[in-house]
Design a protein around this motif. Structure first.
Motif, PDB file in Angstrom:
ATOM      1  N   ARG A   1       0.860  -1.185   0.000  1.00  0.00           N
ATOM      2  CA  ARG A   1       0.000   0.000   0.000  1.00  0.00           C
ATOM      3  C   ARG A   1       0.896   1.234   0.000  1.00  0.00           C
ATOM      4  O   ARG A   1       1.802   1.345   0.808  1.00  0.00           O
ATOM      5  CB  ARG A   1      -0.874  -0.007   1.245  1.00  0.00           C
ATOM      6  CG  ARG A   1      -1.825   1.151   1.358  1.00  0.00           C
ATOM      7  CD  ARG A   1      -2.602   1.047   2.687  1.00  0.00           C
ATOM      8  NE  ARG A   1      -3.384   2.221   2.911  1.00  0.00           N
ATOM      9  CZ  ARG A   1      -2.934   3.343   3.468  1.00  0.00           C
ATOM     10  NH1 ARG A   1      -1.690   3.434   3.847  1.00  0.00           N
ATOM     11  NH2 ARG A   1      -3.739   4.367   3.644  1.00  0.00           N
ATOM     12  N   ALA A   2       0.639   2.154  -0.908  1.00  0.00           N
ATOM     13  CA  ALA A   2       1.400   3.400  -0.993  1.00  0.00           C
ATOM     14  C   ALA A   2       0.491   4.563  -0.621  1.00  0.00           C
ATOM     15  O   ALA A   2      -0.536   4.785  -1.267  1.00  0.00           O
ATOM     16  CB  ALA A   2       1.948   3.593  -2.402  1.00  0.00           C
ATOM     17  N   ASP A   3       0.854   5.272   0.420  1.00  0.00           N
ATOM     18  CA  ASP A   3       0.105   6.455   0.838  1.00  0.00           C
ATOM     19  C   ASP A   3       0.366   7.559  -0.174  1.00  0.00           C
ATOM     20  O   ASP A   3       1.495   8.014  -0.326  1.00  0.00           O
ATOM     21  CB  ASP A   3       0.547   6.884   2.233  1.00  0.00           C
ATOM     22  CG  ASP A   3      -0.186   8.106   2.747  1.00  0.00           C
ATOM     23  OD1 ASP A   3      -0.922   8.758   1.981  1.00  0.00           O
ATOM     24  OD2 ASP A   3      -0.021   8.414   3.939  1.00  0.00           O
ATOM     25  N   GLY A   4      -0.645   7.988  -0.876  1.00  0.00           N
ATOM     26  CA  GLY A   4      -0.494   8.972  -1.936  1.00  0.00           C
ATOM     27  C   GLY A   4      -0.125  10.363  -1.470  1.00  0.00           C
ATOM     28  O   GLY A   4       0.186  11.231  -2.285  1.00  0.00           O
ATOM     29  N   HIS A   5      -0.154  10.588  -0.154  1.00  0.00           N
ATOM     30  CA  HIS A   5       0.156  11.927   0.353  1.00  0.00           C
ATOM     31  C   HIS A   5       1.509  11.979   1.049  1.00  0.00           C
ATOM     32  O   HIS A   5       1.960  13.047   1.435  1.00  0.00           O
ATOM     33  CB  HIS A   5      -0.949  12.391   1.294  1.00  0.00           C
ATOM     34  CG  HIS A   5      -2.282  12.395   0.617  1.00  0.00           C
ATOM     35  ND1 HIS A   5      -2.593  13.269  -0.399  1.00  0.00           N
ATOM     36  CD2 HIS A   5      -3.360  11.601   0.773  1.00  0.00           C
ATOM     37  CE1 HIS A   5      -3.813  13.026  -0.829  1.00  0.00           C
ATOM     38  NE2 HIS A   5      -4.298  12.012  -0.149  1.00  0.00           N
ATOM     39  N   ASP A   6       2.168  10.858   1.215  1.00  0.00           N
ATOM     40  CA  ASP A   6       3.466  10.787   1.865  1.00  0.00           C
ATOM     41  C   ASP A   6       4.552  10.755   0.799  1.00  0.00           C
ATOM     42  O   ASP A   6       5.111   9.728   0.462  1.00  0.00           O
ATOM     43  CB  ASP A   6       3.533   9.516   2.729  1.00  0.00           C
ATOM     44  CG  ASP A   6       4.844   9.389   3.476  1.00  0.00           C
ATOM     45  OD1 ASP A   6       5.518  10.418   3.668  1.00  0.00           O
ATOM     46  OD2 ASP A   6       5.195   8.268   3.846  1.00  0.00           O
ATOM     47  N   ARG A   7       4.835  11.910   0.212  1.00  0.00           N
ATOM     48  CA  ARG A   7       5.747  12.000  -0.921  1.00  0.00           C
ATOM     49  C   ARG A   7       7.165  12.339  -0.457  1.00  0.00           C
ATOM     50  O   ARG A   7       7.351  13.144   0.451  1.00  0.00           O
ATOM     51  CB  ARG A   7       5.272  13.067  -1.918  1.00  0.00           C
ATOM     52  CG  ARG A   7       3.823  12.911  -2.367  1.00  0.00           C
ATOM     53  CD  ARG A   7       3.405  11.501  -2.751  1.00  0.00           C
ATOM     54  NE  ARG A   7       4.252  10.956  -3.788  1.00  0.00           N
ATOM     55  CZ  ARG A   7       4.384   9.666  -4.053  1.00  0.00           C
ATOM     56  NH1 ARG A   7       3.730   8.774  -3.353  1.00  0.00           N
ATOM     57  NH2 ARG A   7       5.159   9.260  -5.001  1.00  0.00           N
ATOM     58  N   PRO A   8       8.176  11.748  -1.074  1.00  0.00           N
ATOM     59  CA  PRO A   8       9.560  11.997  -0.661  1.00  0.00           C
ATOM     60  C   PRO A   8      10.107  13.306  -1.239  1.00  0.00           C
ATOM     61  O   PRO A   8       9.594  13.834  -2.215  1.00  0.00           O
ATOM     62  CB  PRO A   8      10.316  10.816  -1.280  1.00  0.00           C
ATOM     63  CG  PRO A   8       9.531  10.500  -2.512  1.00  0.00           C
ATOM     64  CD  PRO A   8       8.094  10.746  -2.136  1.00  0.00           C
ATOM     65  N   ARG A   9      11.169  13.784  -0.629  1.00  0.00           N
ATOM     66  CA  ARG A   9      11.979  14.844  -1.260  1.00  0.00           C
ATOM     67  C   ARG A   9      12.844  14.116  -2.288  1.00  0.00           C
ATOM     68  O   ARG A   9      13.271  12.984  -2.060  1.00  0.00           O
ATOM     69  CB  ARG A   9      12.859  15.531  -0.229  1.00  0.00           C
ATOM     70  CG  ARG A   9      12.079  16.391   0.751  1.00  0.00           C
ATOM     71  CD  ARG A   9      12.980  17.052   1.792  1.00  0.00           C
ATOM     72  NE  ARG A   9      13.589  16.039   2.646  1.00  0.00           N
ATOM     73  CZ  ARG A   9      14.899  15.825   2.752  1.00  0.00           C
ATOM     74  NH1 ARG A   9      15.766  16.554   2.098  1.00  0.00           N
ATOM     75  NH2 ARG A   9      15.366  14.876   3.529  1.00  0.00           N
ATOM     76  N   THR A  10      13.105  14.736  -3.428  1.00  0.00           N
ATOM     77  CA  THR A  10      13.872  14.085  -4.487  1.00  0.00           C
ATOM     78  C   THR A  10      14.945  15.000  -5.043  1.00  0.00           C
ATOM     79  O   THR A  10      14.831  16.225  -4.957  1.00  0.00           O
ATOM     80  CB  THR A  10      12.956  13.644  -5.651  1.00  0.00           C
ATOM     81  OG1 THR A  10      12.368  14.807  -6.231  1.00  0.00           O
ATOM     82  CG2 THR A  10      11.870  12.696  -5.189  1.00  0.00           C
TER      83      THR A  10
END
Length: 79
Positions: A66-75
């Motif tokens: 499951r991927a939380d769509g709001h927990d985005r990484p810094r890139t």
């Protein structure tokens, strides 16, 4: 928040971007590989819906999670 770095590296007679142990497709030039990595990097920061995702790990085993769509990484992109 996690941090993800895409690295531009020589690969299969051309250039690719690498994330962890995974390579992108091979590009004919460093500039094309870098542009693709920058695009992938930007897309990864965009919030989305929570969803189930599948990917292959370093051993080639398929993982479903499951991927939380709001927990985005810094890139960022190097190389």
């Amino acid at each position: 928040m996690s941090h993800v770095t895409y690295r531009i590296v020589p690969h299969d007679g051309g250039w690719a971007y690498k994330l962890g142990d995974s390579f992108s497709e091979t590009f004919t030039s460093h500039d094309l590989a870098r542009a693709a990595a920058v695009a992938a990097s930007r897309e990864q920061r965009v919030p989305d819906q929570t969803a189930m995702i599948e990917y292959a790990d370093a051993a080639g085993e398929w993982i479903t999670e499951r991927a939380d769509g709001h927990d985005r990484p810094r890139t960022d992109v190097t190389g």
